[in-house]
Structures are given as structure tokens and as C-alpha cells.
Design a protein around this motif. Structure first.
Motif, PDB file in Angstrom:
ATOM      1  N   LEU A 199      15.862  -3.272   0.236  1.00 35.41           N
ATOM      2  CA  LEU A 199      14.686  -3.856   0.932  1.00 35.41           C
ATOM      3  C   LEU A 199      13.420  -2.986   0.723  1.00 35.41           C
ATOM      4  N   ARG A 200      13.767  -1.725   1.086  1.00 32.09           N
ATOM      5  CA  ARG A 200      12.689  -0.912   1.054  1.00 32.09           C
ATOM      6  C   ARG A 200      12.135  -0.657  -0.354  1.00 32.09           C
ATOM      7  N   LEU A 201      12.977  -0.646  -1.308  1.00 29.12           N
ATOM      8  CA  LEU A 201      12.523  -0.450  -2.656  1.00 29.12           C
ATOM      9  C   LEU A 201      11.737  -1.627  -3.238  1.00 29.12           C
ATOM     10  N   ARG A 202      12.038  -2.778  -2.752  1.00 32.97           N
ATOM     11  CA  ARG A 202      11.684  -4.298  -3.040  1.00 32.97           C
ATOM     12  C   ARG A 202      10.240  -4.148  -2.494  1.00 32.97           C
ATOM     13  N   GLY A 230      19.388  -1.381   4.205  1.00 37.88           N
ATOM     14  CA  GLY A 230      17.905  -1.846   3.944  1.00 37.88           C
ATOM     15  C   GLY A 230      17.311  -0.876   3.041  1.00 37.88           C
ATOM     16  N   THR A 231      18.153  -0.129   1.986  1.00 33.05           N
ATOM     17  CA  THR A 231      17.543   0.710   1.128  1.00 33.05           C
ATOM     18  C   THR A 231      17.006  -0.210  -0.146  1.00 33.05           C
TER      19      THR A 231
END
Lengths: 281, 277
Positions: free
Chosen positions: B92-95, B89-90
Motif C-alpha cells: 500500500l505504501r508503494l501504491r 502495508g508495504t
């Protein structure tokens, strides 16, 4: 009061499966709004469309005045997003990651104040992989609000919490919403949570909003019929009615005195909700 | 916004690099693994010399390891990191963050550069100090070949990482890389391979990376073992530049596609599947 989120006739299909069949929502600025529904009702799909992570099949959507499908970085900077089950950045330190993500924003929260607000000051130097489930979720909230968002999305934030952790989490959200005037959209499948936390709640079932309103309005709208029991002709009689008081009064007049074995059961809000959801599934 | 995201990304890449240095498993696996194998080979080979050239076998091997380090880091370690970041999910987090994806990519490239720099330095130090290999006689060639080789492969690695569906697929993707490693003339001369294989090897960047590095380290007495008997440096530059262009064209749409597809429910579904298996 102006509008933070406005949704009209939102539809979403995956192949032939229609998940959302015309959702209408209006979330005002500064309110805590919960989207309540059973698992699989389309809550996450709805919230992902609002976040700009998923393209809708049809309908009009405006989030902070912008269509999420056309959201720019400047628009994204005004949102905070907390997803379910985040496990990212496990090797990073707690404070290290908050500082890193704060650098993307123009007017971020102070990392140490934020750590204190979510109760993680002691864990600041710890590796994220070593946090407990509840601590991890509080960190996720801290990361969600680090850029001082105007609108915060929380997707099922208290799943797997014990009652004490849940109470603390509710207090944190209430405080954040009150202090910063932040709008909060929260999804949950727990009616009690919605009742406790939200200014207004919408119930999503069967791909539509079935009920929307304040906790009191919600209770009234979902109230399932009551059951009235009594004994007559040596047999137990049962009637379901939305107006048990009237039924009891009619019985008393018919018996012209006490009614043997009279029992009125008004379903709890929880039971009413489950019935409503069951009807629409 | 872009300059700010790049700056945060480079800092992020450095932080991730220090995390790797602090994680024992990573340190043993990626850093000491390659360097350790090379050190063992150095001790085992002693100072045997390739006949008629005056060049130790170890020097040839050292240059091979150097080429392999760039190749392996960019095309195996980097895609694996991308897939892991997606699964955890890294990405996605930055997205969810303004400028996050750009910073993420800058960070991954920075980490890869740091890994390549550290490993290259360790390999050359081991070869020179432990095995008595010479330092390069042409530092300029060493510098541009290493740099261009890295620039040519990092975007490709990002593209590969975007296409791989899961961590399990990474293993399958490494098989052709290993085949390429043995046919590209980095561990033994390409001229001993059948001509068809030589042609295949020459279409990939690893061969040219190795050739350019050999030009920097080895004397002309070694030219007899090279295809066409020449260091062909203009070709090295041209082919690596072509791969750079290909990577730059290929990577952005693939990365955009994979980040666009990331969402919370996708992440949850993947985690559920991982728990079940």
C-alpha cells in the motif's frame, strides 16, 4: 484563493449499506481542513475516494484538478498520504527508507532536513521496528511529505498519542503547512483537535456534512440547547432552551425578584458536538 | 518514469536482500536451512556411487537441491514475502508513490534472484568441496537453464502471492509444491514413478529445470534413468519458455487486482482481525 479539493454529491454504498449520502466539500489551497466525525461516519471512506484508492458510487470529485479515479503517476506525485496504523518496512532503517522513497520524486526534501523537521535525527540509523508509536507516526508524516506534496492527507494521525506528543504533532503540521503552503486534509474524531488545528472543519455524520466552517462558526452552529433549573412550588423545574438568557429574564420578571435555586447550564462545545453526532447517527 | 522506477526497484531489491542477510531468523530459515540440510546429507552419503554410472549419489542430489532452490525461492519464499508485504502495508505504501508498484515488483524479483544466486553458489561449493562432486561439464547449459528456470517461476510466484488471501493460506499452498518436489525427479529419478505421475510431473517447470541442470552436471551414463533416455534440451527450453509466457500473462492482471484492492481501511481491518485471533 483556488480550490484544492472539490466534492459534489458524493455517494458511496457497500452492498445495500449507504455510507456516504451526498457529501459536498470545498477545500481551498493552503488551508488546514479537518473532517470531523465519530468512528464509522465514513471519514476514511471519503479520504480513500479522494486519494484514488476507492471507486465512488456517484458524485463529482476533483482533487488538484483531477478525478482521482483517473489519477496518473504525475498526479499521485503531488499528493502525500499518511494512513492509520502503518507497520510497513519494519526491517528498514529510518533514514534508509526516507532516502529510498525520496528517489521516486523530482524535487524531494533533503532526507536529513526532513529527519530534523520531524525530530528523528537521533533515530536516523535505527531500525524502523524499534521506533515508539509516536516516532513511527512522525516517520509516516516524513514519508508522506518527502516528495513536497501540494496536498497532504492525514487519516486520524494522533490516535493513541499522549497530550504532549499530540501538541508536538500539531506544531509540526502547522509548521509544515505554513512553510510550504501545503494544503492539509486531516480526519479526526476529536473535536478539540479540529478546533485547535484547523482553519476550517466539516462534521461528517450520518453520511452527510452537517456543519462546515471556522472554529467559531462551528461552535455557533453546533451549540446544543442550554438547561435552566429553578425551584418553584417546592419542586425542581427544568427547561431546555436555545436562549437561556431570555428564560432567566422571564423568570425574574415572574418572580419579581431573585429566582430560588436558579441554575443555567450551557453545554460545552464537546457535549454539543456529541449531541449533534448522536442525532445524526 | 518506468526506467527510473525499475532502477530504484533493483536497488530496493538489493537493499532488502542485505536486510535478509542481517536478520538471523531469515538467514537460518531460508539460506542455511536448505544449504545446511544439503551439507548434512553430503556428509552422511559419503562417496557412494550409483551402480554402473560412475556418478556419486551426492552429485545427483546436489543437482536436485539446485533445482529445488530456484523452485522454492520463486514459488514459496516470494509469494510468502508478497503476502507479508500486503499484510504489513508495504504494498500500500508503494501504491501511494508514483511508479511505486513497478519498483516494488522489480525489487522483489531482484531479491529472489539474489537469494537464488547465493544459495546456488553455496550448494555447489558445499557439494564440490565437502562431497567431491564435479563442477558442471557444460557451463553454458547450467547458465541458461538456471536463468530461464528463474524467469519462468518468478512471475508465477508473484501471481501466486497475489492470489493467496493470507499468511495462513501460504502453508496450504506449499503442500502441492512439496508433492511436486517428490514427483519431479529432482531427488530421485522420475522413471521409478508410475507413468501417470511422470506425465503430471512433466507438465510443471520443476521437472524440466531439474532435467536441464542434470544435463549440465551429469555424464551420459546417467541417461538410462531419464524419461525417453535423453536430456531433451530443446524440450527444456520450450517448456520453460512456455511457463515464462504463462507467468508473464497471468501475473500482471492478478497483481493489479490485488494492489487496487489495497486501502487503509482494508489494512486496518486485517490488523484488527490479527489482534483478535
Amino acid at each position: 484563493m483556488s480550490t484544492a479539493v472539490s466534492v459534489r454529491g458524493l455517494r458511496m454504498s457497500y452492498g445495500t449499506a449507504e455510507v456516504l449520502r451526498g457529501v459536498d466539500l470545498e477545500i481551498r489551497q493552503g488551508e488546514i481542513f479537518t473532517l470531523l466525525g465519530p468512528n464509522g461516519a465514513g471519514k476514511t471512506t471519503t479520504i480513500e475516494i479522494l486519494e484514488g484508492f476507492r471507486k465512488r458510487s456517484a458524485g463529482e470529485v476533483s482533487v488538484l484538478g483531477t478525478d482521482p479515479d483517473k489519477g496518473t503517476d504525475a498526479w499521485r506525485a503531488r499528493l502525500g498520504i499518511v494512513l492509520q496504523n502503518w507497520r510497513d518496512h519494519a526491517r528498514w532503517g529510518v533514514r534508509e527508507l526516507i532516502v529510498h522513497l525520496s528517489e521516486f520524486y523530482d524535487r524531494p526534501h533533503d532526507p536529513d532536513e526532513l529527519l530534523a523537521a520531524v525530530g528523528l535525527t537521533e533515530q536516523g540509523g535505527q531500525q524502523i521496528a524499534r521506533l515508539s508509536g509516536g516516532q513511527r507516526r512522525r516517520l509516516d508524516v516524513a514519508l508522506g511529505i518527502v516528495g513536497r506534496p501540494e496536498l497532504l492527507f492525514l487519516d486520524e494521525p494522533t490516535t493513541g498519542f499522549d497530550p504532549e506528543a499530540r501538541r508536538e504533532f500539531h506544531r509540526l503540521i502547522e509548521k509544515l503547512a505554513a512553510d510550504d503552503g501545503m494544503t492539509v486534509l486531516l480526519t479526526t474524531h476529536d473535536l478539540v483537535e479540529a478546533e485547535k488545528l484547523a482553519h476550517r472543519t466539516a462534521i461528517l455524520a450520518g453520511g452527510r456534512i452537517t456543519v462546515c466552517g471556522t472554529p467559531a462558526e462551528l461552535a455557533q452552529a453546533v451549540q446544543a440547547p442550554s438547561r435552566v433549573r429553578w425551584v418553584e412550588d417546592d419542586r425542581e423545574q427544568v427547561v431546555t432552551t436555545p436562549d437561556p438568557s431570555r428564560t432567566a429574564w422571564e423568570l425574574h420578571r415572574r418572580f419579581d425578584g431573585p429566582v430560588p435555586g436558579l441554575e443555567i447550564r450551557r453545554p460545552s462545545l464537546e457535549e454539543s458536538y456529541l449531541e449533534l453526532v448522536g442525532r445524526n447517527a | 518514469m518506468n526506467a527510473k522506477a525499475l532502477r530504484i526497484g533493483i536497488k530496493r531489491g538489493w537493499t532488502e536482500h542485505t536486510h535478509l542477510l542481517k536478520t538471523r531468523k531469515e538467514l537460518v530459515g531460508t539460506l542455511l536451512g536448505t544449504v545446511g540440510v544439503f551439507a548434512a546429507l553430503t556428509l552422511w552419503m559419503g562417496d557412494s556411487v550409483i551402480e554402473g554410472t560412475g556418478v556419486s549419489r551426492l552429485t545427483f542430489l546436489m543437482v536436485g537441491f539446485l533445482a529445488y532452490t530456484v523452485f522454492g525461492t520463486a514459488l514459496m519464499t516470494l509469494p510468502m514475502a508478497l503476502v507479508a508485504d500486503r499484510e504489513e502495508g508495504t504494498l500500500l505504501r508503494l501504491r501511494t508513490i508514483p511508479g511505486g508498484i513497478l519498483a516494488y515488483l522489480a525489487g522483489r524479483a531482484t531479491t529472489a534472484l539474489c537469494q537464488i544466486a547465493v544459495q546456488s553458489a553455496l550448494i555447489v561449493a558445499t557439494g564440490v568441496l565437502l562431497g567431491g562432486a564435479p563442477l558442471p561439464h557444460d557451463w553454458l547449459t547450467l547458465a541458461w537453464v538456471l536463468l530461464l528456470g528463474t524467469v519462468a517461476t518468478v512471475p508465477l510466484g508473484a501471481a501466486i502471492g497475489s492470489v493467496l488471501p493470507s499468511k495462513n493460506a501460504v502453508g496450504i499452498a506449499t503442500l502441492p509444491m512439496i508433492a511436486l518436489m517428490f514427483t519431479s525427479g529432482v531427488f530421485f529419478p522420475a522413471t521409478i514413478m508410475p507413468e501417470a505421475l511422470q506425465w503430471i510431473a512433466q507438465t510443471f517447470p520443476l521437472y524440466w529445470q531439474g532435467l536441464g541442470l542434470r544435463a549440465a552436471f551429469l555424464p551420459d551414463t546417467m541417461l538410462a534413468a531419464e524419461i525417453a533416455g535423453s536430456w531433451r534440451l530443446p524440450y527444456v527450453a520450450a517448456v520453460l519458455a512456455a511457463w515464462t509466457a504463462a507467468g508473464m500473462l497471468l501475473a500482471p492482471p492478478l497483481i493489479r487486482r490485488v494492489t487496487r484492492r489495497e486501502s487503509g481501511s482494508r489494512l486496518a481491518a486485517r490488523q484488527l482481525a490479527a489482534q483478535r485471533s
